[in-house]
Design an enzyme around this catalytic site. Structure first.
Site, PDB file in Angstrom:
ATOM      1  N   ASP A  10      -6.737  12.020   9.665  1.00  0.00           N
ATOM      2  CA  ASP A  10      -6.230  12.649  10.884  1.00  0.00           C
ATOM      3  C   ASP A  10      -5.411  11.701  11.754  1.00  0.00           C
ATOM      4  O   ASP A  10      -4.793  12.133  12.724  1.00  0.00           O
ATOM      5  CB  ASP A  10      -7.408  13.190  11.720  1.00  0.00           C
ATOM      6  CG  ASP A  10      -8.094  14.339  11.011  1.00  0.00           C
ATOM      7  OD1 ASP A  10      -7.380  15.147  10.405  1.00  0.00           O
ATOM      8  OD2 ASP A  10      -9.330  14.422  11.052  1.00  0.00           O
ATOM      9  N   HIS A  56     -15.185   7.234   8.988  1.00  0.00           N
ATOM     10  CA  HIS A  56     -15.450   8.316   8.036  1.00  0.00           C
ATOM     11  C   HIS A  56     -16.824   8.111   7.433  1.00  0.00           C
ATOM     12  O   HIS A  56     -17.230   6.965   7.209  1.00  0.00           O
ATOM     13  CB  HIS A  56     -14.387   8.329   6.931  1.00  0.00           C
ATOM     14  CG  HIS A  56     -14.332   9.628   6.201  1.00  0.00           C
ATOM     15  ND1 HIS A  56     -15.215   9.939   5.196  1.00  0.00           N
ATOM     16  CD2 HIS A  56     -13.540  10.703   6.378  1.00  0.00           C
ATOM     17  CE1 HIS A  56     -14.946  11.161   4.768  1.00  0.00           C
ATOM     18  NE2 HIS A  56     -13.945  11.655   5.462  1.00  0.00           N
TER      19      HIS A  56
HETATM   20  N1  CMC Z   1     -14.745   5.117  17.390  1.00  0.00           N
HETATM   21  C1  CMC Z   1     -15.657   4.230  17.842  1.00  0.00           C
HETATM   22  N2  CMC Z   1     -16.858   4.027  17.239  1.00  0.00           N
HETATM   23  C2  CMC Z   1     -17.135   4.747  16.140  1.00  0.00           C
HETATM   24  C3  CMC Z   1     -16.221   5.671  15.619  1.00  0.00           C
HETATM   25  C4  CMC Z   1     -14.979   5.848  16.276  1.00  0.00           C
HETATM   26  N3  CMC Z   1     -14.082   6.717  15.813  1.00  0.00           N
HETATM   27  N4  CMC Z   1     -16.766   6.254  14.528  1.00  0.00           N
HETATM   28  C5  CMC Z   1     -17.976   5.699  14.367  1.00  0.00           C
HETATM   29  N5  CMC Z   1     -18.188   4.781  15.335  1.00  0.00           N
HETATM   30  C6  CMC Z   1     -19.357   3.913  15.467  1.00  0.00           C
HETATM   31  C7  CMC Z   1     -20.555   4.679  16.029  1.00  0.00           C
HETATM   32  O1  CMC Z   1     -20.592   4.623  17.440  1.00  0.00           O
HETATM   33  C8  CMC Z   1     -21.698   3.950  15.369  1.00  0.00           C
HETATM   34  O2  CMC Z   1     -21.884   2.745  16.048  1.00  0.00           O
HETATM   35  P1  CMC Z   1     -23.391   2.136  16.220  1.00  0.00           P
HETATM   36  O3  CMC Z   1     -23.828   1.811  14.809  1.00  0.00           O
HETATM   37  O4  CMC Z   1     -23.216   0.957  17.104  1.00  0.00           O
HETATM   38  O5  CMC Z   1     -24.209   3.237  16.844  1.00  0.00           O
HETATM   39  C9  CMC Z   1     -21.162   3.612  13.981  1.00  0.00           C
HETATM   40  O6  CMC Z   1     -19.739   3.514  14.154  1.00  0.00           O
HETATM   41  C10 CMC Z   1     -21.462   4.656  12.911  1.00  0.00           C
HETATM   42  O7  CMC Z   1     -21.016   5.928  13.396  1.00  0.00           O
HETATM   43  P2  CMC Z   1     -21.657   7.322  12.998  1.00  0.00           P
HETATM   44  O8  CMC Z   1     -21.300   8.320  14.041  1.00  0.00           O
HETATM   45  O9  CMC Z   1     -23.118   7.116  12.697  1.00  0.00           O
HETATM   46  O10 CMC Z   1     -20.917   7.598  11.633  1.00  0.00           O
HETATM   47  P3  CMC Z   1     -20.834   9.000  10.885  1.00  0.00           P
HETATM   48  O11 CMC Z   1     -20.653   8.694   9.470  1.00  0.00           O
HETATM   49  O12 CMC Z   1     -21.970   9.871  11.272  1.00  0.00           O
HETATM   50  O13 CMC Z   1     -19.535   9.661  11.521  1.00  0.00           O
HETATM   51  C11 CMC Z   1     -17.330  10.362  11.909  1.00  0.00           C
HETATM   52  C12 CMC Z   1     -18.312   9.785  10.878  1.00  0.00           C
HETATM   53  C13 CMC Z   1     -16.015  10.714  11.197  1.00  0.00           C
HETATM   54  C14 CMC Z   1     -17.901  11.642  12.529  1.00  0.00           C
HETATM   55  C15 CMC Z   1     -17.079   9.307  13.019  1.00  0.00           C
HETATM   56  O14 CMC Z   1     -16.545   8.141  12.454  1.00  0.00           O
HETATM   57  C16 CMC Z   1     -16.178   9.833  14.138  1.00  0.00           C
HETATM   58  O15 CMC Z   1     -16.675  10.461  15.079  1.00  0.00           O
HETATM   59  N6  CMC Z   1     -14.835   9.579  14.053  1.00  0.00           N
HETATM   60  C17 CMC Z   1     -13.921  10.119  15.043  1.00  0.00           C
HETATM   61  C18 CMC Z   1     -13.629  11.575  14.724  1.00  0.00           C
HETATM   62  C19 CMC Z   1     -12.729  11.724  13.510  1.00  0.00           C
HETATM   63  O16 CMC Z   1     -11.720  11.051  13.382  1.00  0.00           O
HETATM   64  N7  CMC Z   1     -13.077  12.698  12.635  1.00  0.00           N
HETATM   65  C20 CMC Z   1     -12.286  13.010  11.445  1.00  0.00           C
HETATM   66  C21 CMC Z   1     -12.980  12.619  10.163  1.00  0.00           C
HETATM   67  S1  CMC Z   1     -11.867  12.601   8.757  1.00  0.00           S
HETATM   68  C22 CMC Z   1     -11.387  14.220   8.530  1.00  0.00           C
HETATM   69  C23 CMC Z   1     -12.512  15.130   8.199  1.00  0.00           C
HETATM   70  O17 CMC Z   1     -13.196  14.947   7.192  1.00  0.00           O
HETATM   71  O18 CMC Z   1     -12.675  16.093   8.944  1.00  0.00           O
END
Ligand code: CMC
Length: 460
Positions: free
Chosen positions: A367, A310
């Protein structure tokens, strides 16, 4: 604003002072709104991970500590003691309702449950059966406003004058539209809402009753659904809510704004993640994996562990903690042994002891467990994100109101740092296609023999 604290930015040896804004929970932000006019510089923060887009008094999140509060009240307290509709009132109006306010509000929501008969045409060939319910929901939330033209004037004062009615109407109709979209897609006859049922019970009735068989949900199933809606009711400046606020900032009405919110919610990185979580768990189950292979794939960057991570929470999402317990309870009540819950719990254990996830603070989010409950209730997977949208409606409504009633509000219009081509000349088609040598000096107005100019033929 803090009187004493100021931030100093040094640009080309010159100091500029920016005021510091302090929130009620002590969060601090540097106000850079005058930076460009004072210095010519803008700030760059892709994805807004470090940018407060507004001041808001609706929801407080502390992602490091795992706090979520609606209007100051912790989510755990509301989950234990409140209902979705009471919480919706709190989010929209800022205070818990008195008995009388609650009764008036519930009655208003109930009275608005039916759709205008004119709207039934949308469900009678207006969409193909293959249409995704989120597409139907977004289109129909905007369309429903057309039946109440006095509420959708795009004139701030007038739209605000009808806000109470529009808010109750949307809270109610989002649920009816959702149920009817499901029935249309499955070729089922429409079931109308009932006057003697509560919010979540009425939704389950519209979803699952048949003309020849009344559906009576177990009380605990209704409560579990109500809890899911309550836990989704607001989450400050997430992608869909920021979209609602952006649309509202242009002066657009509430119906148009929430319809845009549905579109933003649909994506798999936001509300669409709840569908993807279940698909992921099913895929793991079918492949015979215990979750280990999937975790390794996620670590290699080949996939994401859906329902994990998140932008704000660097510890457990407090909603996931509540939903994990609720999922266990629901499966026990309906005496269902769902292997997907075991897989989810195993995945969580694996991820929680793996340095990839630990180092990146990746914990289960809202989720991760909601889909298991929704599946147990009998909700088809393509309705999962729709459930999120129904739950998020109070938040969208409250944020629209915060924007629309702010006399100092500005249209949302971020800046950018342009990284494209420097200024260059337009090249006519015949030169681009190499029909005429590039050194040929064309007469600007030369025709092509058929009387048409080059630009006219390009337009055709
Ligand atoms: N699985 C594996 N690796 C992950 C995941 C995951 N679910 N989420 C983040 N990472 C890694 C990502 O690859 C990155 O690694 P590195 O630093 O080596 O490049 C690091 O963690 C930071 O990720 P980010 O994408 O820069 O983080 P963000 O804050 O931009 O993204 C997020 C947040 C929710 C989009 C992401 O964690 C994600 O894609 N999660 C899976 C989708 C999900 O469950 N979404 C629902 C969010 S909660 C409900 C809502 O608010 O809608």
């Amino acid at each position: 604003m803090s009187d004493s604290e100021k931030a100093k930015i040094i640009l080309n040896g010159k100091d500029y002072e920016c005021p510091v804004i302090v929130g009620t929970e002590g969060e601090r932000g540097i106000d850079v709104s005058k930076l460009r006019s004072d210095t010519g510089y803008v700030t760059l923060d892709e994805g807004f991970g470090n940018t407060a887009a507004c001041e808001s008094s609706i929801t407080y999140i502390n992602g490091e500590k795992g706090y979520l509060r609606y209007r100051g009240i912790p989510i755990e307290d509301l989950a234990e003691n409140s209902t979705f509709i009471e919480t919706a009132y709190l989010i929209i109006y800022g205070e818990l309702p008195t008995r009388k306010q609650m009764s008036n509000f519930s009655q208003k929501v109930l009275r608005n449950a039916n759709l205008h008969e004119g709207m039934m045409q949308f469900f009678d060939g207006g969409f193909p059966f293959s249409a995704h319910p989120m597409a139907i929901l977004s289109a129909l939330l905007n369309s429903v406003g057309c039946y109440y033209p006095h509420m959708v004037t795009n004139q701030r004062e007038q739209d605000l004058e009808h806000f109470d009615d529009a808010a109750a109407l949307l809270l109610s109709k989002v649920r009816t539209i959702a149920a009817m979209a499901y029935r249309m897609k499955n070729g089922l006859p429409m079931i109308y809402p009932k006057r003697d049922l509560g919010y979540s019970q009425n939704f389950l009735h519209m979803m699952f009753t048949e003309p020849y068989h009344e559906y009576y949900p177990h009380d605990d199933i209704t409560k579990a659904l109500d809890l899911i809606l309550l836990l989704h009711a607001d989450h400050e400046q997430n992608c869909s809510t920021s979209t609602v606020r952006t649309v509202a900032s242009s002066g657009a009405n509430l119906f148009a704004s929430v319809s845009a919110g549905v579109c933003a919610l649909w994506g798999p990185l936001h509300g669409g993640a709840n569908m993807r979580v279940l698909q992921m768990l099913e895929q793991i189950h079918k492949s015979g994996d215990d979750g280990s292979k999937y975790v390794e794939m996620a670590k290699r960057g080949e996939t994401r562990l859906m329902g994990f991570g998140h932008r704000l929470y660097k510890t457990y999402d407090p909603r996931a903690v509540i939903l994990r317990k609720a999922a266990e309870r629901v499966l026990k009540i309906i005496k269902l042994k769902d292997p997907l819950l075991d897989i989810a719990q195993r995945l969580e254990e694996k991820a929680r002891s793996d340095s990839y996830f630990v180092d990146r603070n990746l914990y289960p989010n809202v989720d991760f467990y909601s889909g298991i409950i929704l599946k147990a209730i009998g909700m088809p997977i393509d309705m999962f994100t729709v459930m999120f949208a129904i739950g998020r409606m109070p938040g969208w409504i409250a944020h629209w109101h915060e924007v629309a009633s702010n006399p100092k509000g500005k249209i949302t219009r971020p800046r950018q740092i342009y990284q494209g081509e420097p200024e260059r000349k337009y090249v006519k088609m015949r030169f681009r296609e190499g029909e005429i040598p590039s050194d040929y000096e064309a007469d600007e107005h030369k025709s092509f023999g058929d009387g048409s100019s080059e630009n006219a033929s390009a337009k055709a």
